[in-house]
Design an enzyme around this catalytic site. Structure first.
Site, mmCIF file in Angstrom:
data_model
loop_
_atom_site.group_PDB
_atom_site.id
_atom_site.type_symbol
_atom_site.label_atom_id
_atom_site.label_comp_id
_atom_site.label_asym_id
_atom_site.label_seq_id
_atom_site.Cartn_x
_atom_site.Cartn_y
_atom_site.Cartn_z
ATOM 1 N N THR A 133 0.821 -1.211 0.000
ATOM 2 C CA THR A 133 0.000 0.000 0.000
ATOM 3 C C THR A 133 0.857 1.264 0.000
ATOM 4 O O THR A 133 2.000 1.244 0.490
ATOM 5 C CB THR A 133 -0.906 -0.006 1.256
ATOM 6 O OG1 THR A 133 -1.447 1.293 1.457
ATOM 7 C CG2 THR A 133 -0.134 -0.370 2.517
ATOM 8 N N ASP A 134 0.286 2.361 -0.495
ATOM 9 C CA ASP A 134 0.996 3.653 -0.438
ATOM 10 C C ASP A 134 1.083 4.174 1.000
ATOM 11 O O ASP A 134 1.847 5.080 1.294
ATOM 12 C CB ASP A 134 0.322 4.694 -1.345
ATOM 13 C CG ASP A 134 -1.126 4.996 -0.979
ATOM 14 O OD1 ASP A 134 -1.675 4.347 -0.065
ATOM 15 O OD2 ASP A 134 -1.732 5.891 -1.619
ATOM 16 N N GLU A 135 0.286 3.556 1.914
ATOM 17 C CA GLU A 135 0.257 4.055 3.294
ATOM 18 C C GLU A 135 1.579 3.840 4.028
ATOM 19 O O GLU A 135 1.816 4.449 5.067
ATOM 20 C CB GLU A 135 -0.895 3.407 4.071
ATOM 21 C CG GLU A 135 -2.237 3.728 3.453
ATOM 22 C CD GLU A 135 -3.426 3.294 4.305
ATOM 23 O OE1 GLU A 135 -3.321 3.275 5.529
ATOM 24 O OE2 GLU A 135 -4.470 2.975 3.698
ATOM 25 N N TYR A 160 -1.666 -0.806 10.906
ATOM 26 C CA TYR A 160 -1.849 -1.441 9.597
ATOM 27 C C TYR A 160 -0.661 -1.128 8.685
ATOM 28 O O TYR A 160 0.007 -2.038 8.158
ATOM 29 C CB TYR A 160 -3.159 -0.967 8.945
ATOM 30 C CG TYR A 160 -3.225 -1.255 7.458
ATOM 31 C CD1 TYR A 160 -3.299 -2.563 6.988
ATOM 32 C CD2 TYR A 160 -3.198 -0.216 6.510
ATOM 33 C CE1 TYR A 160 -3.343 -2.839 5.613
ATOM 34 C CE2 TYR A 160 -3.243 -0.477 5.149
ATOM 35 C CZ TYR A 160 -3.313 -1.792 4.704
ATOM 36 O OH TYR A 160 -3.352 -2.054 3.357
ATOM 37 N N LYS A 164 2.359 -3.552 7.092
ATOM 38 C CA LYS A 164 2.618 -3.721 5.647
ATOM 39 C C LYS A 164 4.063 -3.306 5.311
ATOM 40 O O LYS A 164 4.718 -3.928 4.477
ATOM 41 C CB LYS A 164 1.619 -2.887 4.825
ATOM 42 C CG LYS A 164 0.168 -3.330 4.934
ATOM 43 C CD LYS A 164 -0.099 -4.711 4.368
ATOM 44 C CE LYS A 164 0.014 -4.786 2.870
ATOM 45 N NZ LYS A 164 -0.407 -6.128 2.364
HETATM 46 N N1 LIG Z 1 -8.247 -1.888 -0.431
HETATM 47 C C1 LIG Z 1 -7.335 -0.990 -0.717
HETATM 48 O O1 LIG Z 1 -7.659 0.160 -1.022
HETATM 49 C C2 LIG Z 1 -5.872 -1.366 -0.714
HETATM 50 C C3 LIG Z 1 -4.943 -0.416 -1.158
HETATM 51 C C4 LIG Z 1 -3.592 -0.766 -1.209
HETATM 52 C C5 LIG Z 1 -3.196 -2.036 -0.845
HETATM 53 N N2 LIG Z 1 -4.118 -2.935 -0.400
HETATM 54 C C6 LIG Z 1 -3.621 -4.282 -0.040
HETATM 55 O O2 LIG Z 1 -4.239 -5.182 -0.942
HETATM 56 C C7 LIG Z 1 -4.449 -6.436 -0.321
HETATM 57 C C8 LIG Z 1 -5.892 -6.827 -0.445
HETATM 58 O O3 LIG Z 1 -6.702 -5.811 0.164
HETATM 59 P P1 LIG Z 1 -8.274 -5.873 0.118
HETATM 60 O O4 LIG Z 1 -8.781 -4.506 0.170
HETATM 61 O O5 LIG Z 1 -8.695 -6.795 -0.951
HETATM 62 O O6 LIG Z 1 -8.544 -6.541 1.536
HETATM 63 P P2 LIG Z 1 -9.749 -7.479 1.970
HETATM 64 O O7 LIG Z 1 -9.799 -7.336 3.448
HETATM 65 O O8 LIG Z 1 -10.959 -7.222 1.163
HETATM 66 O O9 LIG Z 1 -9.230 -8.938 1.581
HETATM 67 C C9 LIG Z 1 -8.258 -9.621 2.327
HETATM 68 C C10 LIG Z 1 -8.507 -11.107 2.131
HETATM 69 O O10 LIG Z 1 -7.472 -11.809 2.840
HETATM 70 C C11 LIG Z 1 -8.069 -12.857 3.599
HETATM 71 N N3 LIG Z 1 -7.210 -13.100 4.761
HETATM 72 C C12 LIG Z 1 -6.998 -12.265 5.805
HETATM 73 N N4 LIG Z 1 -6.148 -12.836 6.676
HETATM 74 C C13 LIG Z 1 -5.791 -14.039 6.150
HETATM 75 C C14 LIG Z 1 -4.930 -15.071 6.566
HETATM 76 N N5 LIG Z 1 -4.255 -14.987 7.720
HETATM 77 N N6 LIG Z 1 -4.791 -16.166 5.793
HETATM 78 C C15 LIG Z 1 -5.474 -16.275 4.609
HETATM 79 N N7 LIG Z 1 -6.323 -15.328 4.179
HETATM 80 C C16 LIG Z 1 -6.472 -14.212 4.934
HETATM 81 C C17 LIG Z 1 -9.444 -12.331 3.978
HETATM 82 O O11 LIG Z 1 -10.340 -13.378 4.309
HETATM 83 C C18 LIG Z 1 -9.839 -11.588 2.718
HETATM 84 O O12 LIG Z 1 -10.487 -12.432 1.808
HETATM 85 C C19 LIG Z 1 -4.003 -6.264 1.123
HETATM 86 O O13 LIG Z 1 -2.718 -6.804 1.257
HETATM 87 C C20 LIG Z 1 -3.976 -4.765 1.343
HETATM 88 O O14 LIG Z 1 -3.003 -4.409 2.279
HETATM 89 C C21 LIG Z 1 -5.441 -2.633 -0.325
#
Ligand SMILES: NC(=O)c1ccc[n+]([C@@H]2O[C@H](COP(=O)([O-])OP(=O)(O)OC[C@H]3O[C@@H](n4cnc5c(N)ncnc54)[C@H](O)[C@@H]3O)[C@@H](O)[C@H]2O)c1
Length: 338
Positions: A133-135, A160, A164
């Site tokens: 993430t950009d965070e 969080y 990351k």
């Molecule tokens: N949503 C955003 O805007 C955003 C932006 C930048 C980066 N990200 C990164 O992208 C990735 C996905 O984000 P997202 O928004 O889809 O999140 P999300 O919470 O919708 O999905 C996360 C998934 O991971 C699964 N999960 C969590 N812990 C787990 C574990 N210990 N073992 C197996 N599965 C597990 C959850 O059940 C879920 O299906 C993350 O790594 C997040 O840090 C998200």
């Protein structure tokens, strides 16, 4: 080309959209492991279960034995690690959970990948791709024109983003120490179908549909860059194809706006669709600000532009409409799981 692709967290918001995209680009086996941390994510499995060459396993990325067996059984040669605890508010309530999955879970994946590929002489081909993430770069002052560069120092401000950033450092160490091939993407805020309504956009849509007020932190002045999740999926795939190992790449929508502007655009799209006349002041309420709330994130996209990746910002309002459509189509299912 890789033949057996492991996606972790593939029932989540971005992971499920990525699998859908990936399935149109490859005939490789797609193996998804997900802990299903919220029943809402079951909705995202409906489409995925129809895919060919798709396998699903419900377990935690921290489970060493199951992960090792899975690598052996499927002969995994590529990992996309989406699995994470992903909501900043929850990380303030329970930081430990975030460290367990986002740091130790990632470490387990790294170790399993490295040991399996080394033992089977697959290190030349194996690739570990981390979704970050950009965070991790911290916060930009409100009036500054600065955009995060891939080379900026980490200044994470929430448990969080700290978890990351820690995962990224571990990935770097595996690349430098063991020669593991790695790529990291740092994307800005995503929106689109399949996102759990604890995050701002889906919560706002859900509340608009349900006739409830949309809560906005503080005075709504915090700014974020927004990218449509399908554009992120496309960018991840292009970076997988064209990116250099040991590198990280920003991904963003070139679309940095305040939370107030975002919700105004969303209400406008909603009004247009339903020919309603909902007014921002009536539909929203300002609530006590998040602890340590970062003011602004924005990303410099020159590095991915050089790979030929360009996101069309003019599609933003149309993509907001598609997002509203998805929540409407699935509202009964969503209500079951919320
Ligand atoms: N949503 C955003 O805007 C955003 C932006 C930048 C980066 N990200 C990164 O992208 C990735 C996905 O984000 P997202 O928004 O889809 O999140 P999300 O919470 O919708 O999905 C996360 C998934 O991971 C699964 N999960 C969590 N812990 C787990 C574990 N210990 N073992 C197996 N599965 C597990 C959850 O059940 C879920 O299906 C993350 O790594 C997040 O840090 C998200």
């Amino acid at each position: 080309m890789h033949k057996n692709i492991l996606i972790t967290g593939g029932l989540g918001f971005i992971g499920s959209n990525f699998i859908n995209y990936l399935s149109t680009k490859t005939k490789a086996n797609i193996i998804n492991i997900d802990k299903i941390t919220h029943n809402f994510f079951i909705i995202n499995s409906y489409n995925l279960n129809k895919l060919k060459n798709y396998f699903f396993y419900n377990f935690d990325i921290s489970n060493k034995k199951k992960l090792k067996d899975l690598f052996r059984y499927h002969n995994i040669d590529l990992v996309f690690n989406f699995a994470a605890e992903s909501h900043v508010d929850n990380s303030i309530l329970n930081p430990e959970k975030f460290c367990n999955t986002n740091i130790l879970g990632t470490l387990n994946l790294l170790q399993t990948s490295y040991l399996f590929w080394k033992k089977n002489k697959m290190l030349d081909n194996g690739l570990f791709f981390q979704i970050s993430t950009d965070e991790v770069f911290g916060s930009i002052p409100h009036n500054s024109k600065k955009k995060f560069l891939e080379t900026d120092k980490f200044f994470p401000n929430s448990p969080y983003s700290a978890s990351k950033a820690s995962a990224e450092l571990l990935i770097r160490s595996f690349n430098k120490t063991f020669g593991l091939k790695t790529i990291i993407t740092n994307s800005s805020n995503n929106f689109g179908p399949g996102q759990l309504p604890e995050k701002l956009i889906p919560k706002a849509i859900y509340n608009l549909i349900s006739g409830k007020k949309i809560p906005i932190y503080g005075k709504g002045l915090n700014m974020r860059d927004w990218i449509y999740v399908k554009d992120n999926a496309m960018s991840i795939f292009e970076i997988y194809k064209k990116g250099s190992h040991g590198n990280s790449y920003n991904i963003g929508g070139n679309n940095c706006i305040s939370n107030n502007s975002l919700i105004k655009r969303l209400i406008l799209a909603f009004n247009k669709k339903f020919k309603t006349n909902i007014n921002f002041n009536d539909a929203t309420e300002y609530v006590e600000d998040r602890l340590g709330h970062d003011i602004k994130y924005d990303v410099n996209l020159k590095k991915i532009n050089k790979l030929g990746i360009k996101i069309n910002t003019r599609n933003f309002d149309r993509n907001l409409l598609s997002t509203i459509d998805w929540y409407l189509e699935n509202i009964n299912e969503i209500k079951k799981f919320m």
